[in-house]
Design an enzyme around this catalytic site. Structure first.
Site, short mmCIF file in Angstrom:
data_model
loop_
_atom_site.label_atom_id
_atom_site.label_comp_id
_atom_site.label_asym_id
_atom_site.label_seq_id
_atom_site.Cartn_x
_atom_site.Cartn_y
_atom_site.Cartn_z
N GLY A 45 0.68 -1.22 0.28
CA GLY A 45 -0.13 0.05 0.06
C GLY A 45 1.04 1.17 0.05
O GLY A 45 2.08 1.34 0.40
N GLN A 50 3.03 10.00 1.17
CA GLN A 50 4.36 9.44 1.34
C GLN A 50 5.18 9.67 -0.11
O GLN A 50 6.19 9.30 -0.17
CB GLN A 50 4.16 7.87 1.33
N CYS A 105 6.35 0.12 7.28
CA CYS A 105 5.77 1.16 6.44
C CYS A 105 6.97 1.57 5.55
O CYS A 105 8.03 1.53 6.07
CB CYS A 105 5.43 2.45 7.33
N LEU A 106 6.59 1.95 4.46
CA LEU A 106 7.89 2.31 3.38
C LEU A 106 8.46 3.44 3.77
O LEU A 106 9.65 3.78 3.49
CB LEU A 106 6.92 2.33 2.18
N HIS A 147 -4.36 1.25 7.73
CA HIS A 147 -2.72 1.97 7.83
C HIS A 147 -2.94 2.95 6.76
O HIS A 147 -2.25 4.03 7.15
CB HIS A 147 -1.84 0.84 7.54
N GLU A 148 -3.14 2.66 5.52
CA GLU A 148 -3.02 3.53 4.47
C GLU A 148 -3.96 4.93 4.76
O GLU A 148 -3.65 6.10 4.52
CB GLU A 148 -3.40 3.36 3.05
N HIS A 151 -2.50 7.26 7.11
CA HIS A 151 -1.57 8.43 6.42
C HIS A 151 -2.26 9.30 5.91
O HIS A 151 -1.78 10.65 5.97
CB HIS A 151 -0.97 7.52 5.20
ZN LIG Z 1 2.83 3.40 5.75
#
Ligand SMILES: [Zn+2]
Length: 196
Positions: A45, A50, A105-106, A147-148, A151
């Protein structure tokens, strides 16, 4: 185009995303770039903040989770087929028991912690063609969406862990901010140390 992923500590990750104007001609390209960036980083995701955009957009493809042998076949199949773009999403209900899962998380490479989230969500959103949808999701798909979704609300998974665990990862978070971490994808760090 692969975009650099914004690292922990950048203020854009703390902004509440604004709704996207459906007439915005750049949105299709932004979506395509986000998928490309997510796949390049082997993520499941990616949310617009991000890649530096404080807008209500995230993309998900849970296919990599479908290899998990601990899951039942039915859930594996669901995960394999699940690819979805969420525009101007609003979670309208979260229900069921909270369960823990080790999240990453990226934007926060090399940090993983157990996060507790409700089992099932109801979410309203526009899909990639701006069709309005209302869907119920559960299990791992719900978790990735939550999670997304966080963000685009300016929330990171590290906000959701105990203060003891936050203390334990403090140094690693500082290293990410300074760019002392080297994931195998391109990142933009919040306050890189010069001369590196
Ligand atoms: Zn993340």
């Amino acid at each position: 185009m692969i975009l650099p992923i914004i690292g922990y500590g950048d203020p854009v990750l703390r902004k509440v995303g604004v709704d996207i104007d459906v007439n915005d001609p750049t949105i299709k390209e932004t979506i395509a770039n986000m998928y490309e960036t997510m796949y390049n980083a082997h993520g499941v995701g990616l949310a617009a903040p991000q890649v530096g955009l404080p807008i209500r957009l995230f993309v998900i493809d849970t296919t990599p989770f479908s290899d998990d042998e601990d899951l039942e076949e039915e859930e594996q199949m669901q995960l394999k087929d699940f690819k979805q773009t969420f525009i101007n999403a609003k979670i309208i209900k979260e229900e069921g028991e909270e369960w823990g899962f080790n999240e990453g998380c990226l934007s926060i490479p090399e940090v993983r912690e157990d996060v507790y989230r409700h089992e099932r969500i109801t979410i309203e959103y526009l899909d990639e063609d701006f069709n309005k949808k209302t869907e119920v999701y559960d299990g791992l798909i719900a978790r990735v969406i939550q999670h997304e979704y966080d963000h685009i609300e300016g929330i990171l998974f590290t906000d959701l862990i105990s203060s003891l665990k936050k203390q334990l990862i403090k140094k690693r978070l500082a290293n990410i901010m300074e760019g002392k971490t080297r994931p195998d994808y391109k990142m933009k760090f919040a306050s890189p140390k010069k001369g590196r």
